[in-house]
Design a protein around this motif. Structure first.
Motif, PDB file in Angstrom:
ATOM      1  N   GLU A   1       0.884  -1.290  -0.107  1.00  0.00           N
ATOM      2  CA  GLU A   1      -0.102   0.121   0.152  1.00  0.00           C
ATOM      3  C   GLU A   1       0.774   1.189   0.070  1.00  0.00           C
ATOM      4  OE1 GLU A   1      -3.924   0.307   2.171  1.00  0.00           O
ATOM      5  OE2 GLU A   1      -2.579   1.332   3.591  1.00  0.00           O
ATOM      6  N   ASP A   2       1.970   1.211   0.994  1.00  0.00           N
ATOM      7  CA  ASP A   2       2.699   2.417   0.967  1.00  0.00           C
ATOM      8  C   ASP A   2       3.610   2.636  -0.392  1.00  0.00           C
ATOM      9  OD1 ASP A   2       1.588   2.968   3.435  1.00  0.00           O
ATOM     10  OD2 ASP A   2       3.379   2.146   4.481  1.00  0.00           O
ATOM     11  N   LEU A   3       3.926   1.327  -1.044  1.00  0.00           N
ATOM     12  CA  LEU A   3       4.705   1.548  -2.349  1.00  0.00           C
ATOM     13  C   LEU A   3       3.762   2.160  -3.362  1.00  0.00           C
ATOM     14  CD1 LEU A   3       6.766  -1.579  -2.256  1.00  0.00           C
ATOM     15  CD2 LEU A   3       7.667   0.764  -2.861  1.00  0.00           C
ATOM     16  N   ARG A   4       2.529   1.838  -3.449  1.00  0.00           N
ATOM     17  CA  ARG A   4       1.719   2.502  -4.225  1.00  0.00           C
ATOM     18  C   ARG A   4       1.450   4.089  -4.079  1.00  0.00           C
ATOM     19  NH1 ARG A   4       1.689   0.673  -8.870  1.00  0.00           N
ATOM     20  NH2 ARG A   4      -0.168   1.383  -9.348  1.00  0.00           N
ATOM     21  N   THR A   5       1.159   4.446  -2.796  1.00  0.00           N
ATOM     22  CA  THR A   5       1.087   5.784  -2.387  1.00  0.00           C
ATOM     23  C   THR A   5       2.614   6.549  -2.377  1.00  0.00           C
ATOM     24  OG1 THR A   5       1.257   5.349   0.091  1.00  0.00           O
ATOM     25  CG2 THR A   5      -0.891   5.667  -0.999  1.00  0.00           C
ATOM     26  N   THR A   6       3.566   5.870  -2.696  1.00  0.00           N
ATOM     27  CA  THR A   6       4.816   6.488  -2.672  1.00  0.00           C
ATOM     28  C   THR A   6       4.849   7.190  -4.002  1.00  0.00           C
ATOM     29  OG1 THR A   6       6.206   5.057  -1.503  1.00  0.00           O
ATOM     30  CG2 THR A   6       7.272   5.972  -3.125  1.00  0.00           C
ATOM     31  N   LEU A   7       4.034   7.044  -5.001  1.00  0.00           N
ATOM     32  CA  LEU A   7       4.017   7.853  -6.138  1.00  0.00           C
ATOM     33  C   LEU A   7       3.478   9.019  -5.909  1.00  0.00           C
ATOM     34  CD1 LEU A   7       2.336   5.201  -8.575  1.00  0.00           C
ATOM     35  CD2 LEU A   7       4.722   6.052  -8.592  1.00  0.00           C
ATOM     36  N   LYS A   8       2.748   9.588  -4.790  1.00  0.00           N
ATOM     37  CA  LYS A   8       2.360  10.712  -4.468  1.00  0.00           C
ATOM     38  C   LYS A   8       3.477  11.470  -3.476  1.00  0.00           C
ATOM     39  CE  LYS A   8      -2.486  10.811  -4.067  1.00  0.00           C
ATOM     40  NZ  LYS A   8      -3.078   9.656  -3.334  1.00  0.00           N
ATOM     41  N   ALA A   9       4.069  10.611  -2.754  1.00  0.00           N
ATOM     42  CA  ALA A   9       5.140  11.331  -2.182  1.00  0.00           C
ATOM     43  C   ALA A   9       6.645  11.588  -3.139  1.00  0.00           C
ATOM     44  CB  ALA A   9       5.803  10.251  -1.075  1.00  0.00           C
ATOM     45  N   ALA A  10       6.691  10.749  -4.157  1.00  0.00           N
ATOM     46  CA  ALA A  10       7.799  11.066  -5.046  1.00  0.00           C
ATOM     47  C   ALA A  10       7.487  12.211  -5.686  1.00  0.00           C
ATOM     48  CB  ALA A  10       7.946   9.720  -6.138  1.00  0.00           C
ATOM     49  N   ALA A  11       6.058  12.565  -6.145  1.00  0.00           N
ATOM     50  CA  ALA A  11       5.663  13.738  -6.863  1.00  0.00           C
ATOM     51  C   ALA A  11       6.064  15.022  -5.702  1.00  0.00           C
ATOM     52  CB  ALA A  11       4.394  13.761  -7.278  1.00  0.00           C
ATOM     53  N   GLU A  12       5.883  14.868  -4.431  1.00  0.00           N
ATOM     54  CA  GLU A  12       6.044  15.848  -3.547  1.00  0.00           C
ATOM     55  C   GLU A  12       7.545  16.185  -3.472  1.00  0.00           C
ATOM     56  OE1 GLU A  12       4.355  15.095   0.112  1.00  0.00           O
ATOM     57  OE2 GLU A  12       5.527  16.714   1.201  1.00  0.00           O
ATOM     58  N   ALA A  13       8.468  14.879  -3.472  1.00  0.00           N
ATOM     59  CA  ALA A  13       9.793  15.193  -3.438  1.00  0.00           C
ATOM     60  C   ALA A  13      10.315  15.775  -4.433  1.00  0.00           C
ATOM     61  CB  ALA A  13      10.636  13.707  -3.514  1.00  0.00           C
ATOM     62  N   GLU A  14       9.807  15.592  -5.717  1.00  0.00           N
ATOM     63  CA  GLU A  14      10.271  16.328  -6.924  1.00  0.00           C
ATOM     64  C   GLU A  14      10.029  17.857  -6.924  1.00  0.00           C
ATOM     65  OE1 GLU A  14      11.897  14.529  -9.068  1.00  0.00           O
ATOM     66  OE2 GLU A  14      12.223  16.172 -10.643  1.00  0.00           O
ATOM     67  N   GLN A  15       8.780  18.216  -6.368  1.00  0.00           N
ATOM     68  CA  GLN A  15       8.555  19.498  -6.245  1.00  0.00           C
ATOM     69  C   GLN A  15       9.207  20.130  -5.110  1.00  0.00           C
ATOM     70  OE1 GLN A  15       4.263  19.769  -4.900  1.00  0.00           O
ATOM     71  NE2 GLN A  15       3.442  20.456  -7.003  1.00  0.00           N
ATOM     72  N   ARG A  16       9.220  19.572  -4.102  1.00  0.00           N
ATOM     73  CA  ARG A  16      10.083  20.312  -3.213  1.00  0.00           C
ATOM     74  C   ARG A  16      11.483  20.629  -3.790  1.00  0.00           C
ATOM     75  NH1 ARG A  16      10.459  20.478   2.556  1.00  0.00           N
ATOM     76  NH2 ARG A  16      12.654  19.509   2.401  1.00  0.00           N
ATOM     77  N   PHE A  17      12.123  19.524  -4.483  1.00  0.00           N
ATOM     78  CA  PHE A  17      13.464  19.742  -5.106  1.00  0.00           C
ATOM     79  C   PHE A  17      13.531  21.024  -6.081  1.00  0.00           C
ATOM     80  CE2 PHE A  17      17.094  18.751  -7.504  1.00  0.00           C
ATOM     81  CZ  PHE A  17      18.008  18.267  -6.762  1.00  0.00           C
ATOM     82  N   ALA A  18      12.399  21.027  -6.798  1.00  0.00           N
ATOM     83  CA  ALA A  18      12.534  22.051  -7.634  1.00  0.00           C
ATOM     84  C   ALA A  18      12.426  23.390  -6.887  1.00  0.00           C
ATOM     85  CB  ALA A  18      11.411  21.790  -8.597  1.00  0.00           C
ATOM     86  N   GLN A  19      11.613  23.386  -5.863  1.00  0.00           N
ATOM     87  CA  GLN A  19      11.578  24.661  -5.187  1.00  0.00           C
ATOM     88  C   GLN A  19      12.979  24.940  -4.603  1.00  0.00           C
ATOM     89  OE1 GLN A  19       8.676  23.745  -2.214  1.00  0.00           O
ATOM     90  NE2 GLN A  19       6.839  24.070  -3.531  1.00  0.00           N
ATOM     91  N   HIS A  20      13.603  23.939  -4.093  1.00  0.00           N
ATOM     92  CA  HIS A  20      15.016  24.255  -3.376  1.00  0.00           C
ATOM     93  C   HIS A  20      16.148  24.538  -4.404  1.00  0.00           C
ATOM     94  CE1 HIS A  20      14.028  23.535   0.949  1.00  0.00           C
ATOM     95  NE2 HIS A  20      12.954  22.926   0.372  1.00  0.00           N
ATOM     96  N   PHE A  21      15.962  23.797  -5.294  1.00  0.00           N
ATOM     97  CA  PHE A  21      17.132  23.646  -6.446  1.00  0.00           C
ATOM     98  C   PHE A  21      16.984  24.406  -7.849  1.00  0.00           C
ATOM     99  CE2 PHE A  21      17.692  20.397  -3.201  1.00  0.00           C
ATOM    100  CZ  PHE A  21      19.254  20.629  -2.589  1.00  0.00           C
ATOM    101  N   GLY A  22      15.741  24.605  -7.998  1.00  0.00           N
ATOM    102  CA  GLY A  22      15.460  25.165  -9.316  1.00  0.00           C
ATOM    103  C   GLY A  22      15.470  24.251 -10.389  1.00  0.00           C
ATOM    104  N   ARG A  23      15.485  22.864 -10.213  1.00  0.00           N
ATOM    105  CA  ARG A  23      15.481  21.958 -11.430  1.00  0.00           C
ATOM    106  C   ARG A  23      14.771  20.692 -11.197  1.00  0.00           C
ATOM    107  NH1 ARG A  23      21.101  22.063 -10.311  1.00  0.00           N
ATOM    108  NH2 ARG A  23      21.466  20.294  -8.872  1.00  0.00           N
ATOM    109  N   GLY A  24      14.425  20.038 -12.239  1.00  0.00           N
ATOM    110  CA  GLY A  24      13.435  18.953 -11.872  1.00  0.00           C
ATOM    111  C   GLY A  24      12.303  18.904 -12.921  1.00  0.00           C
ATOM    112  N   GLY A  25      11.610  17.873 -13.083  1.00  0.00           N
ATOM    113  CA  GLY A  25      10.447  17.828 -13.935  1.00  0.00           C
ATOM    114  C   GLY A  25       9.367  16.872 -13.570  1.00  0.00           C
TER     115      GLY A  25
END
Lengths: 399, 102, 186
Positions: free
Chosen positions: A233-257
């Motif tokens: 279950e948590d692996l499947r919801t990890t997809l959401k957390a991964a999107a959050e990780a990407e967003q946070r990373f883009a905010q902090h470092f200005g790159r990502g997609g």
């Protein structure tokens, strides 16, 4: 600051920036320079961590499991047969929900012995409950290591950061090394829910019964099956957390997609080549060449292999005429594992639309067999023209 | 023509010049034997041959005197290290290159 | 030579420092505006003394193709004896440049359709106080003289930085002298 270094150094710098507290590793080509570099950082005092040299990969991960259980941010790395030798502990780490980050420097597995690149090692660990992320260049390696620690600790699931041996690990290219302060702001210190504590003794992962039980506090506790279900279950919801990780990373470092897939010239394409790792960047060159001939083709790199971003993949391939899956691994006896997974996603999400793209499976670069860009372009052209073979087609085979 | 009809389906190789080709060109140092110190040379009897035994490339002959096959000797220096009478010295290959030039 | 995309293949022996030399040139190219720089050594078979190759691609844009160079604009040969062991001109573009470290005279060689640049970098390096066979800094001087692309100053800076703990002045002097003494035959 931009530097020119190899992929192993990119990974080592990422681990240093994340302030990993315990590193345990056993050397194996082509991973060796990565862990050597980390041991140098620790030795020189550039990195405040325990570097624990061990006698095998099995022990390396066992040490990481213990250290992570004690609340340390832990890292290890391996390749090929080293990863296979770890296999029992690989399963243990995810079942114990420990946020260990491990670089897998992709290499062919024996027999016969071979030190060069393919992805049979990490693909063979697909079903272990780890998150798997594939990198295409050095910027992705260092960025993914940083994101991986954040994500692993967020969802309490270990992560393999996979990158192609030699092709990335030993090749030099420029990449940006983020500032320490920025990484510190992105990645707070690791605070586990429970860390081994003599004042609060506990048994971890001892025999767990098939059915639920009542614990010492009188609460109903999970049976084995519930614990394993929660991992899924948590692996499947990890997809959401991964999107959050990407967003946070883009905010902090200005790159990502897009965290899951990297489409290139796919929007108006009739055909899409799909793969994981450095080959998808090489395929961009082929796509550019074929576009000049008027062939509407694009390429999509799959970054997350587990959890499998089925919706994102099916969404990107909706309405396409054909999909050509390039793989550096095989589920022996059938076809490439990515091809199977992709077909399953297409069936689930696109069958109701009544329009399913055809799927072909091409196997390339096994055991480091050179993939010439010209050959790759020609094979892609041929596969678009007509189905090459019902069985997976091996590019450049000299039988 | 491919390998379809090769007689095996596994990796199987026998001793002899390997995938590395003429590996003698890798040498940075060359083993040189001092026969006045070498045990079998001194005794003129089949004896010792520790160098022959230890050579990982099988390029040292079990003869009096032992000889080095420089086509394949990589110059690892194990023979010099193991020789109990220190009869073998590793000499900078550049020295021979100069001699050959002259 | 298309200066927006240049492919340089290095021929050396394991331990000779071809990778370090290529890395220095890569760094200088990157700060000079080559956003795409990829340097890939021969994979898996680096053994001391064995012939090795290193690919260096310089491009104004990011490079997505990491495969080894097939049609170099320039080949750099760190050791003239490699001419007997490796086909150094394989795939070299017509009019391409061969940069050769050799004790022999420039006119001792005859390469059809190629431009040859020679210097006795081995002797120059010894002259500047480097151990015998340390030619990787010196050869950079010869390469720059032959290709005239980045300017010797930025390469000297890169050499002194790379060798900061290993005789930086001797190494940079070797490159400077090699730059001056390289014969391009033009």
């Amino acid at each position: 600051m931009h530097i020119i270094e190899n992929g192993n150094v990119a990974a080592a710098l990422g681990v240093r920036l994340c302030r990993a507290g315990v590193i345990a590793a056993y050397p194996i080509t082509p991973q060796t320079p990565l862990t050597e570099r980390l041991s140098e950082y620790v030795e020189s005092g550039d990195m405040k961590a325990e570097y624990i040299p061990v006698e095998s990969e099995h022990s390396a991960l066992a040490v990481c499991i213990a250290a992570s259980s004690a609340g340390a941010r832990t890292f290890t790395a391996t390749s090929a047969n080293g990863l296979l030798y770890m296999h029992e502990q690989v399963q243990w780490a995810s079942g114990a929900r420990l946020p260990i980050v491990m670089c897998v420097v992709n290499r062919a597995v024996g027999a016969p012995w071979n030190v060069w690149n393919d992805q049979q090692d990490s693909i063979s660990q697909r079903d272990t409950g780890w998150i798997q992320i594939y990198c295409c260049d050095h910027q992705q390696i260092i960025d993914t290591v940083i994101k991986a620690f954040w994500l692993a600790e967020k969802v309490s699931i270990p992560i393999m950061v996979c990158y192609d041996g030699y092709i990335l690990s030993h090749t030099y290219m420029p990449f940006d090394v983020p500032d320490q302060e920025k990484v510190d702001a992105f990645l707070p210190p690791f605070k586990p829910e429970y860390a081994l504590d003599p004042d609060q003794p506990a048994n971890l992962n001892t025999v767990t019964l098939p059915d639920v039980r009542v614990d010492v506090h009188g609460e109903l506790a999970h049976g084995y099956m519930e614990i394993r279900y929660l991992l899924q279950e948590d692996l499947r919801t990890t997809l959401k957390a991964a999107a959050e990780a990407e967003q946070r990373f883009a905010q902090h470092f200005g790159r990502g997609g897009d965290p899951f897939i990297e489409p290139y010239r796919c929007a108006d394409a009739d055909f899409v080549a799909v793969g994981m790792g450095s080959i998808t960047y090489q395929l961009r060159v082929c796509v550019d060449a074929l576009r000049k001939e008027g062939i509407r083709v694009g390429v999509m790199g799959v970054r997350y292999y587990r959890p499998f971003p089925d919706e994102a993949i099916a969404g990107a391939l909706k309405g396409k005429q054909g999909v050509i899956v390039f793989e550096k691994a095989l589920s022996y006896g059938y076809e490439g594992a990515l091809a199977s997974d992709l077909k399953s996603a297409l069936y689930e999400h696109l069958a109701p639309t009544g329009s399913l793209p055809t799927v072909q499976n091409l196997i390339a670069g096994i055991g480091g067999r050179e993939i010439r860009t010209e050959d790759l372009t020609q094979t892609l052209r041929a596969a678009i023209h007509e189905r090459i073979s019902k069985e997976p087609h091996w590019i450049g085979l000299k039988l | 023509m491919g390998t379809r009809n090769y007689r095996r389906k596994t990796s199987h190789s026998e001793h002899g010049p390997g995938d590395g080709g003429r590996t003698g060109s890798w040498r940075v140092e060359r083993p040189v034997l001092d026969q006045s110190v070498c045990t079998p040379c001194k005794r003129n009897k089949e004896s010792c041959f520790i160098c022959w035994l230890f050579c990982p490339e099988i390029v040292i002959s079990r003869t009096i005197p032992p000889t080095f096959n420089l086509e394949y000797c990589k110059g690892c220096g194990i023979c010099a290290e193991e020789c109990p009478t220190k009869a073998i010295t590793m000499v900078d290959e550049a020295k021979f290159a100069e001699e050959e030039k002259e | 030579m298309n200066k927006d995309f240049i492919e340089i293949r290095w021929h050396g022996r394991g331990g000779q420092g071809a990778i370090t030399a290529a890395k220095i040139v890569a760094g200088a190219a990157f700060v000079s505006g080559y956003a795409g720089v990829v340097m890939a050594p021969t994979f898996g078979t680096e053994r001391r003394g064995a012939p090795v190759m290193t690919s260096l691609k310089l491009s104004k844009e990011k490079i997505y193709d990491l495969t080894p160079i097939e049609t170099p604009d320039i080949v750099v040969v760190l050791d003239h004896l490699l001419l007997n062991e490796a086909d150094v001109t394989h795939g070299l573009k017509p009019g391409g440049i061969i940069v050769l470290n050799t004790p022999m005279a420039h006119d001792a060689y005859h390469f059809k359709n190629y431009r040859l640049a020679t210097a006795d970098v081995t002797a120059i390096s010894v002259e500047t106080g480097l151990p015998h066979g340390m030619v990787n800094a010196g050869i950079i001087g010869s390469l720059e003289k032959a290709m005239n692309l980045l300017g010797i100053e930025i390469l000297i800076k890169g050499i002194e930085e790379e060798f900061r703990t290993r005789k930086p002045q001797n190494n940079s002097r070797a490159a400077k002298i090699a730059y001056e003494r390289t014969i391009t035959g033009e």
